[in-house]
Design an enzyme around this catalytic site. Structure first.
Site, mmCIF file in Angstrom:
data_model
loop_
_atom_site.group_PDB
_atom_site.id
_atom_site.type_symbol
_atom_site.label_atom_id
_atom_site.label_comp_id
_atom_site.label_asym_id
_atom_site.label_seq_id
_atom_site.Cartn_x
_atom_site.Cartn_y
_atom_site.Cartn_z
ATOM 1 N N GLY A 127 -1.030 115.231 57.120
ATOM 2 C CA GLY A 127 -2.015 115.939 57.937
ATOM 3 C C GLY A 127 -3.296 116.103 57.132
ATOM 4 O O GLY A 127 -3.963 115.121 56.782
ATOM 5 N N TYR B 2 -3.670 116.650 54.100
ATOM 6 C CA TYR B 2 -3.628 115.991 52.787
ATOM 7 C C TYR B 2 -3.899 114.482 52.855
ATOM 8 O O TYR B 2 -3.985 113.825 51.818
ATOM 9 C CB TYR B 2 -2.302 116.283 52.081
ATOM 10 C CG TYR B 2 -2.253 117.647 51.402
ATOM 11 C CD1 TYR B 2 -3.280 118.574 51.574
ATOM 12 C CD2 TYR B 2 -1.188 118.012 50.571
ATOM 13 C CE1 TYR B 2 -3.254 119.813 50.968
ATOM 14 C CE2 TYR B 2 -1.159 119.262 49.948
ATOM 15 C CZ TYR B 2 -2.184 120.162 50.149
ATOM 16 O OH TYR B 2 -2.151 121.392 49.534
ATOM 17 N N ASN C 258 1.258 124.352 50.120
ATOM 18 C CA ASN C 258 0.278 124.026 49.081
ATOM 19 C C ASN C 258 0.747 124.655 47.758
ATOM 20 O O ASN C 258 1.626 125.513 47.760
ATOM 21 C CB ASN C 258 -1.127 124.504 49.466
ATOM 22 C CG ASN C 258 -1.134 125.971 49.864
ATOM 23 O OD1 ASN C 258 -0.825 126.843 49.053
ATOM 24 N ND2 ASN C 258 -1.454 126.251 51.115
ATOM 25 N N ILE D 57 9.037 121.535 64.298
ATOM 26 C CA ILE D 57 9.936 121.893 63.195
ATOM 27 C C ILE D 57 10.374 123.363 63.283
ATOM 28 O O ILE D 57 11.487 123.698 62.879
ATOM 29 C CB ILE D 57 9.250 121.596 61.829
ATOM 30 C CG1 ILE D 57 10.267 121.604 60.683
ATOM 31 C CG2 ILE D 57 8.150 122.563 61.497
ATOM 32 C CD1 ILE D 57 10.955 120.330 60.438
ATOM 33 N N SER E 260 2.384 115.804 53.769
ATOM 34 C CA SER E 260 1.124 115.207 53.244
ATOM 35 C C SER E 260 0.327 114.369 54.237
ATOM 36 O O SER E 260 -0.762 113.915 53.896
ATOM 37 C CB SER E 260 1.364 114.351 51.985
ATOM 38 O OG SER E 260 1.564 115.169 50.849
ATOM 39 N N GLY F 165 -1.889 123.936 59.868
ATOM 40 C CA GLY F 165 -0.900 122.886 60.114
ATOM 41 C C GLY F 165 0.518 123.425 60.231
ATOM 42 O O GLY F 165 0.753 124.524 60.743
ATOM 43 N N ASP G 272 2.501 124.463 57.937
ATOM 44 C CA ASP G 272 2.701 125.657 57.097
ATOM 45 C C ASP G 272 2.395 126.927 57.911
ATOM 46 O O ASP G 272 3.207 127.867 57.968
ATOM 47 C CB ASP G 272 1.744 125.539 55.900
ATOM 48 C CG ASP G 272 2.117 126.449 54.742
ATOM 49 O OD1 ASP G 272 3.152 127.129 54.817
ATOM 50 O OD2 ASP G 272 1.362 126.461 53.742
#
Ligand code: ADP
Length: 179
Positions: free
Chosen positions: A125, A127, A30, A17, A123, A38, A40
């Site tokens: 990964g 999550y 988050n 990405i 969500s 991850g 983020d």
């Protein structure tokens, strides 16, 4: 894999990405908007410190199921949409919150005249949201939005690993068949 949804393109690709040249990319953030691991972490690393500075200047947090917008720092994308997906619990609320996280990003695109966005698989990964379920929710939400919003010309799902990519590809085929 690519298909038209009315006048817009919906695309599913395998990739990173942080390398996308769409005007905006989505982030799986988050609710404290604190950065993390991850996707983020990868976005903050690639985009540099101005993304976090922008977040700190504008927001104190973001509720689950919503999203906020910042600039893209050193990324090719001009904007990052930081979406907060749910931590998977197995309740029907998960799908509502995941859908609403994607939808808020799309609404922000409309508001900011952003016509192309790339999303990661929010969500699925850390999550813990099962990819089979999450992919259906993600693709259905985007398809439904595109039908009423021709101003968004391109939505691309960028899946990091081949397994997640295959699940999204299958989900898109299924969704198209059942419509
Ligand atoms: P969450 O906390 O929302 O589950 P994660 O970052 O743990 O978010 O994972 C979400 C998805 O993003 C996972 O499928 C993971 O493999 C994927 N991912 C990690 N890095 C990248 C990247 N650079 N580009 C695209 N997807 C990524």
């Amino acid at each position: 894999m690519k298909e038209m949804v009315h006048q817009s393109v919906l695309e599913v690709v395998q990739g990173d990405i942080t390398q996308q040249d769409t005007e905006a990319i989505g982030n799986a953030a988050n609710s404290r908007l604190a950065g993390g691991g991850g996707v983020d972490g990868a976005i903050h690393r690639a985009g540099g410190p101005t993304i976090m500075a922008d977040l700190r200047a504008k927001y104190t947090g973001c509720p689950t199921g919503s999203a906020v917008i910042t600039g893209g720092g050193n990324l090719k994308a001009k904007y990052v949409l930081h979406a907060v997906g749910p931590i998977y619990s197995g309740s029907p609320k998960d799908a509502q919150l995941l859908s609403s996280a994607y939808r808020t990003c799309l609404e922000l695109c409309t508001q900011h005249q952003i016509s192309a966005i790339a999303f990661p698989s929010i969500s699925t990964g850390v999550y813990g949201y099962p990819v089979e379920e999450a992919s259906r929710v993600a693709l259905k939400t985007v398809k439904d939005y595109l039908k009423g919003h021709p101003e968004i010309k391109l939505v691309r799902f960028v899946l990091f690993d081949s397994k997640t990519y295959s699940v999204y590809e299958e989900a898109l085929k299924e969704l198209t068949k059942t419509e």
